[in-house]
Scaffold this active site. Structure first.
Site: not given
Length: 292
Positions: A2-3, A61, A96, A117, A163, A273
């Site tokens: 989730p974001e 998050k 779960h 999980r 950066r 990813r």
């Protein structure tokens, strides 16, 4: 995972259904669900019992429930499959179910943490000393997110240029800007017509401002439809899925036509990813071009 939009949807549900309630009982049913609470599950249950829950908060998050009568907060991380569900006490336990929190009132609903999980969990932490919203001290390093009214756009641009990295890496750096993950980074970069390997040092202030605007736009659009759900693992507190998957312009659309120019979308492996982009609309930097 989730974001920001998905976590914000959950936060809003918690704010509506949990705020102001007093904890009467806590059951920790799996030790991994409280592994970030180092004293263990029994300590977590004992220390939380009897406290009144404040308004749910979020940074990026991460979400947390500040305790109204103590300088501490329950920090929640959903991981890859975590769900915070508000369920009637009579509903059978989920397969779960990891943690159950009951309340001292007549609403007859309880808060359940369900996690297939077991990568997520709940933990109790002291609040940051100068925090007005009960920010847990363990996430004090997490930057504000782009939907936060206190987010500093000018400071973001300066930090972005300094950066000396690539733009997608910067967007996923939670110490620079929080809440953006792989899905919404690809979506914002597609909207901004920027390749994911574009060096941040090449971004002018107007370009970084434009990119930030697209980040906000895509997140607000996702929020409007409950976030992005690719399977049943992400749901809100009522167990409902989000529908933004249907509106994705880049993520997951390999070989499908770009909605802007019709060129087949590409996928490239990226930091364990994938990155999805249009090879025509989002030209790679000259020194980093991929075979077309």
């Amino acid at each position: 995972m989730p974001e920001l939009p998905e976590v914000e949807v959950v936060r809003r549900g918690l704010e509506r259904w949990v705020t102001g309630r007093t904890v009467s009982e806590v059951q920790v049913l799996h030790p991994r669900a409280v592994r970030r609470h180092l004293p263990g599950g029994e300590d977590f249950a004992v220390r939380l019992k009897g406290h009144r829950i404040g308004a749910a908060r979020r940074r990026g998050k991460y979400l947390w429930l500040p305790l109204e009568d103590a300088a501490a907060s329950v920090l929640g991380h959903l991981g890859m499959s975590g769900q915070l569900l508000v369920q009637p006490e009579t509903v059978p336990d989920e397969k779960h179910l990891r943690i159950r929190i009951r309340f001292d009132d007549a609403l007859h609903t309880e808060l359940r943490f369900v996690d297939q999980r077991t990568f997520g969990g709940l933990s109790l932490h002291a609040s940051t000393a100068d925090s007005t919203d009960g920010l847990p001290d363990v996430i004090a390093h997490i930057a504000r997110d782009p939907l936060d009214p206190a987010f500093d756009d000018a400071a973001f641009h300066t930090a972005l240029r300094l950066r000396r990295t690539t733009v997608k890496r910067a967007l996923l750096d939670q110490s620079l800007i929080s809440g953006v993950g792989n899905i919404y980074a690809d979506e914002a970069l597609w909207r901004a017509r920027l390749h994911y390997e574009r060096p941040t040092a090449t971004l002018t202030r107007p370009r970084s401002t434009e990119l930030l605007g697209h980040v906000r736009d895509v997140m607000n659009a996702a929020l409007a439809v409950g976030g992005t759900s690719f399977d049943s693992l992400y749901v809100n507190v009522n167990g409902e899925s989000g529908y933004f998957e249907r509106s994705l312009d880049a993520y997951g659309r390999e070989d499908e036509p770009c909605r802007r120019c019709g060129t087949p979308m590409r996928r490239r492996p990226w930091m364990n990813r994938s990155s999805y982009f249009c090879p025509r609309c989002q030209r790679p930097p000259v020194s980093r071009r991929h075979p077309q």
